[in-house]
Design a protein around this motif. Structure first.
Motif, short mmCIF file in Angstrom:
data_model
loop_
_atom_site.label_atom_id
_atom_site.label_comp_id
_atom_site.label_asym_id
_atom_site.label_seq_id
_atom_site.Cartn_x
_atom_site.Cartn_y
_atom_site.Cartn_z
N LYS A 26 -29.98 -69.02 -79.75
CA LYS A 26 -29.24 -68.10 -80.64
C LYS A 26 -29.77 -66.67 -80.52
N LYS A 61 -31.59 -72.53 -99.54
CA LYS A 61 -30.96 -71.86 -98.40
C LYS A 61 -30.09 -70.71 -98.90
N TRP A 79 -24.34 -73.12 -94.99
CA TRP A 79 -24.12 -73.80 -93.72
C TRP A 79 -25.42 -73.93 -92.94
MG MG Z 1 -29.17 -72.34 -89.99
#
Ligand code: MG
Ligand code: CTP
Length: 187
Positions: free
Chosen positions: A111, A183, A187
Protein backbone atom coordinates in the motif's frame (compact mmCIF):
# COMPACT_ATOMS: atom_id res chain seq x y z
CA UNK A 1 -16.27 -35.82 4.93
CA UNK A 2 -19.41 -34.50 3.25
CA UNK A 3 -19.08 -31.23 1.29
CA UNK A 4 -20.82 -29.36 4.14
CA UNK A 5 -18.52 -30.80 6.81
CA UNK A 6 -15.48 -30.07 4.66
CA UNK A 7 -16.64 -26.48 4.13
CA UNK A 8 -17.17 -25.91 7.86
CA UNK A 9 -13.84 -27.54 8.73
CA UNK A 10 -12.17 -25.25 6.19
CA UNK A 11 -13.33 -22.15 8.06
CA UNK A 12 -12.82 -23.67 11.53
CA UNK A 13 -9.21 -24.65 10.84
CA UNK A 14 -8.34 -21.16 9.56
CA UNK A 15 -9.32 -19.49 12.85
CA UNK A 16 -5.63 -19.12 13.87
CA UNK A 17 -5.11 -17.08 10.68
CA UNK A 18 -8.33 -15.05 11.04
CA UNK A 19 -7.96 -13.95 14.65
CA UNK A 20 -4.49 -12.26 14.55
CA UNK A 21 -5.77 -9.43 12.36
CA UNK A 22 -8.50 -8.39 14.78
CA UNK A 23 -6.35 -9.04 17.85
CA UNK A 24 -3.63 -6.75 16.43
CA UNK A 25 -6.05 -3.84 16.75
CA UNK A 26 -6.45 -4.56 20.47
CA UNK A 27 -2.72 -5.03 21.11
CA UNK A 28 -1.50 -2.29 18.77
CA UNK A 29 0.50 0.71 19.91
CA UNK A 30 4.09 1.55 20.72
CA UNK A 31 7.01 1.37 18.31
CA UNK A 32 6.11 1.06 14.64
CA UNK A 33 7.74 -1.93 12.94
CA UNK A 34 9.56 0.34 10.49
CA UNK A 35 10.75 2.56 13.40
CA UNK A 36 9.38 5.55 11.51
CA UNK A 37 11.71 5.05 8.56
CA UNK A 38 10.85 5.92 4.99
CA UNK A 39 11.89 4.45 1.67
CA UNK A 40 11.88 6.60 -1.46
CA UNK A 41 9.93 9.31 0.29
CA UNK A 42 7.21 7.03 1.69
CA UNK A 43 7.00 5.20 4.99
CA UNK A 44 8.16 1.59 4.75
CA UNK A 45 5.06 0.24 6.54
CA UNK A 46 3.49 3.18 8.36
CA UNK A 47 2.22 3.78 11.89
CA UNK A 48 -0.53 1.14 11.52
CA UNK A 49 2.02 -1.69 11.85
CA UNK A 50 3.50 -1.95 15.35
CA UNK A 51 5.58 -4.66 17.03
CA UNK A 52 3.02 -5.04 19.77
CA UNK A 53 0.27 -5.49 17.21
CA UNK A 54 2.36 -8.00 15.27
CA UNK A 55 3.32 -10.22 18.19
CA UNK A 56 0.08 -9.75 20.12
CA UNK A 57 -1.88 -10.70 17.01
CA UNK A 58 0.28 -13.70 16.15
CA UNK A 59 0.29 -14.92 19.77
CA UNK A 60 -3.52 -14.73 19.89
CA UNK A 61 -3.69 -16.89 16.78
CA UNK A 62 -1.31 -19.43 18.31
CA UNK A 63 -3.28 -19.58 21.56
CA UNK A 64 -6.53 -20.17 19.67
CA UNK A 65 -4.79 -22.78 17.55
CA UNK A 66 -3.74 -24.61 20.72
CA UNK A 67 -7.35 -24.49 21.92
CA UNK A 68 -8.55 -25.94 18.60
CA UNK A 69 -5.90 -28.65 18.87
CA UNK A 70 -7.28 -29.52 22.30
CA UNK A 71 -10.85 -29.61 21.00
CA UNK A 72 -9.87 -31.91 18.11
CA UNK A 73 -8.06 -34.19 20.54
CA UNK A 74 -11.07 -34.37 22.87
CA UNK A 75 -13.28 -35.30 19.92
CA UNK A 76 -10.61 -37.70 18.68
CA UNK A 77 -10.80 -35.98 15.28
CA UNK A 78 -7.27 -34.59 14.83
CA UNK A 79 -7.16 -35.58 11.18
CA UNK A 80 -10.44 -34.04 9.96
CA UNK A 81 -10.98 -31.23 12.50
CA UNK A 82 -7.46 -30.64 13.69
CA UNK A 83 -3.92 -30.10 12.56
CA UNK A 84 -2.79 -33.71 12.53
CA UNK A 85 -0.32 -35.14 14.99
CA UNK A 86 2.14 -33.35 17.24
CA UNK A 87 4.58 -31.65 16.55
CA UNK A 88 3.64 -30.93 12.93
CA UNK A 89 0.27 -29.69 14.23
CA UNK A 90 2.07 -26.94 16.13
CA UNK A 91 4.01 -26.08 12.99
CA UNK A 92 0.71 -25.62 11.08
CA UNK A 93 -0.68 -23.35 13.81
CA UNK A 94 2.50 -21.24 13.97
CA UNK A 95 2.56 -20.94 10.17
CA UNK A 96 -1.08 -19.81 10.04
CA UNK A 97 -0.73 -17.25 12.84
CA UNK A 98 2.64 -15.74 11.93
CA UNK A 99 1.96 -16.03 8.19
CA UNK A 100 -1.23 -14.05 8.73
CA UNK A 101 0.62 -11.16 10.40
CA UNK A 102 3.44 -11.28 7.84
CA UNK A 103 0.87 -11.08 5.04
CA UNK A 104 -0.74 -8.13 6.80
CA UNK A 105 2.63 -6.36 7.00
CA UNK A 106 3.38 -7.15 3.36
CA UNK A 107 0.00 -5.66 2.46
CA UNK A 108 0.98 -2.38 4.12
CA UNK A 109 4.36 -2.44 2.39
CA UNK A 110 2.54 -2.69 -0.95
CA UNK A 111 0.00 0.00 0.00
CA UNK A 112 2.76 2.46 0.90
CA UNK A 113 4.58 1.76 -2.39
CA UNK A 114 1.30 2.46 -4.24
CA UNK A 115 1.03 5.73 -2.29
CA UNK A 116 -2.10 4.64 -0.38
CA UNK A 117 -1.71 6.18 3.05
CA UNK A 118 -2.20 4.39 6.37
CA UNK A 119 -5.79 3.37 6.98
CA UNK A 120 -6.96 4.24 3.47
CA UNK A 121 -8.90 1.52 1.69
CA UNK A 122 -7.20 -0.93 -0.64
CA UNK A 123 -9.99 -3.29 -1.76
CA UNK A 124 -9.03 -6.97 -2.06
CA UNK A 125 -5.55 -6.30 -0.66
CA UNK A 126 -6.96 -5.30 2.76
CA UNK A 127 -9.21 -8.36 2.96
CA UNK A 128 -6.86 -10.99 1.58
CA UNK A 129 -3.31 -9.93 2.53
CA UNK A 130 -3.32 -12.06 5.67
CA UNK A 131 -4.99 -15.01 3.91
CA UNK A 132 -2.23 -15.07 1.33
CA UNK A 133 0.45 -14.77 4.02
CA UNK A 134 -1.00 -17.66 6.02
CA UNK A 135 -1.48 -19.90 2.98
CA UNK A 136 2.01 -19.23 1.60
CA UNK A 137 3.57 -19.90 5.01
CA UNK A 138 1.69 -23.17 5.54
CA UNK A 139 2.52 -24.24 1.98
CA UNK A 140 6.20 -23.70 2.77
CA UNK A 141 6.22 -25.57 6.10
CA UNK A 142 3.31 -28.06 5.97
CA UNK A 143 2.13 -28.34 2.34
CA UNK A 144 0.58 -31.77 2.94
CA UNK A 145 -1.78 -30.41 5.56
CA UNK A 146 -3.00 -27.66 3.22
CA UNK A 147 -3.56 -30.07 0.32
CA UNK A 148 -5.51 -32.47 2.57
CA UNK A 149 -7.76 -29.78 4.04
CA UNK A 150 -8.26 -27.30 1.20
CA UNK A 151 -7.52 -28.88 -2.17
CA UNK A 152 -8.13 -32.60 -2.38
CA UNK A 153 -11.58 -34.14 -2.77
CA UNK A 154 -14.42 -32.43 -0.91
CA UNK A 155 -11.94 -30.31 1.04
CA UNK A 156 -12.02 -27.81 -1.85
CA UNK A 157 -15.39 -26.69 -0.38
CA UNK A 158 -13.42 -25.61 2.68
CA UNK A 159 -11.30 -23.31 0.55
CA UNK A 160 -14.35 -21.90 -1.21
CA UNK A 161 -16.35 -21.18 1.96
CA UNK A 162 -13.29 -19.73 3.67
CA UNK A 163 -12.59 -17.33 0.78
CA UNK A 164 -16.25 -16.22 0.76
CA UNK A 165 -16.43 -15.74 4.53
CA UNK A 166 -13.19 -13.73 4.88
CA UNK A 167 -14.39 -10.37 3.49
CA UNK A 168 -17.68 -10.65 5.43
CA UNK A 169 -15.88 -11.34 8.72
CA UNK A 170 -13.32 -8.64 7.98
CA UNK A 171 -16.07 -6.09 7.44
CA UNK A 172 -18.04 -7.19 10.50
CA UNK A 173 -15.05 -7.10 12.82
CA UNK A 174 -13.97 -3.68 11.56
CA UNK A 175 -17.42 -2.23 12.19
CA UNK A 176 -17.25 -3.57 15.76
CA UNK A 177 -13.71 -2.13 16.17
CA UNK A 178 -14.95 1.23 14.94
CA UNK A 179 -17.93 1.22 17.32
CA UNK A 180 -15.60 0.33 20.22
CA UNK A 181 -13.42 3.30 19.29
CA UNK A 182 -10.47 1.03 18.44
CA UNK A 183 -10.48 1.97 14.78
CA UNK A 184 -10.88 5.38 13.15
CA UNK A 185 -12.73 4.03 10.12
CA UNK A 186 -15.33 1.24 9.84
CA UNK A 187 -13.30 -0.72 7.22
MG1 MG B 1 -6.88 -1.00 7.55
N1 CTP C 1 -2.08 -2.94 14.19
C1 CTP C 1 -0.85 -2.85 14.81
N2 CTP C 1 0.19 -3.63 14.39
C2 CTP C 1 0.04 -4.49 13.36
C3 CTP C 1 -1.21 -4.59 12.71
C4 CTP C 1 -2.25 -3.79 13.15
O1 CTP C 1 -0.66 -2.08 15.76
N3 CTP C 1 1.10 -5.24 12.99
C5 CTP C 1 -3.18 -2.09 14.69
C6 CTP C 1 -2.97 -0.61 14.32
O2 CTP C 1 -3.51 0.15 15.36
C7 CTP C 1 -3.82 -0.49 13.05
C8 CTP C 1 -4.99 -1.38 13.37
O3 CTP C 1 -4.42 -2.47 14.10
O4 CTP C 1 -4.21 0.84 12.79
C9 CTP C 1 -5.74 -1.87 12.14
O5 CTP C 1 -4.91 -2.65 11.32
P1 CTP C 1 -4.87 -2.44 9.75
O6 CTP C 1 -6.22 -2.19 9.20
O7 CTP C 1 -4.09 -3.57 9.19
O8 CTP C 1 -3.94 -1.12 9.63
P2 CTP C 1 -4.23 0.30 9.02
O9 CTP C 1 -4.16 1.30 10.13
O10 CTP C 1 -5.43 0.26 8.15
O11 CTP C 1 -2.94 0.58 8.12
P3 CTP C 1 -2.61 0.08 6.65
O12 CTP C 1 -3.10 1.13 5.69
O13 CTP C 1 -1.11 0.00 6.68
O14 CTP C 1 -3.25 -1.24 6.44
Amino acid sequence: MTPLEAALAGVWLMIPALVPNSAAVLFGGGKPMDFGRSWRGKRVLGDGKTWRGFFGGAASGVVLGLVLMGVAELLDAQDDWGYGSWPSSLCVVLSLAFGSMLGDSAGSLIKRRLDISRGKKAPVLDQYNFVLGAVVMVLVFQPGWFLDHYIEGNSIYGLILFLVVVPLLHRGVNIIGYKLGKKDVPW
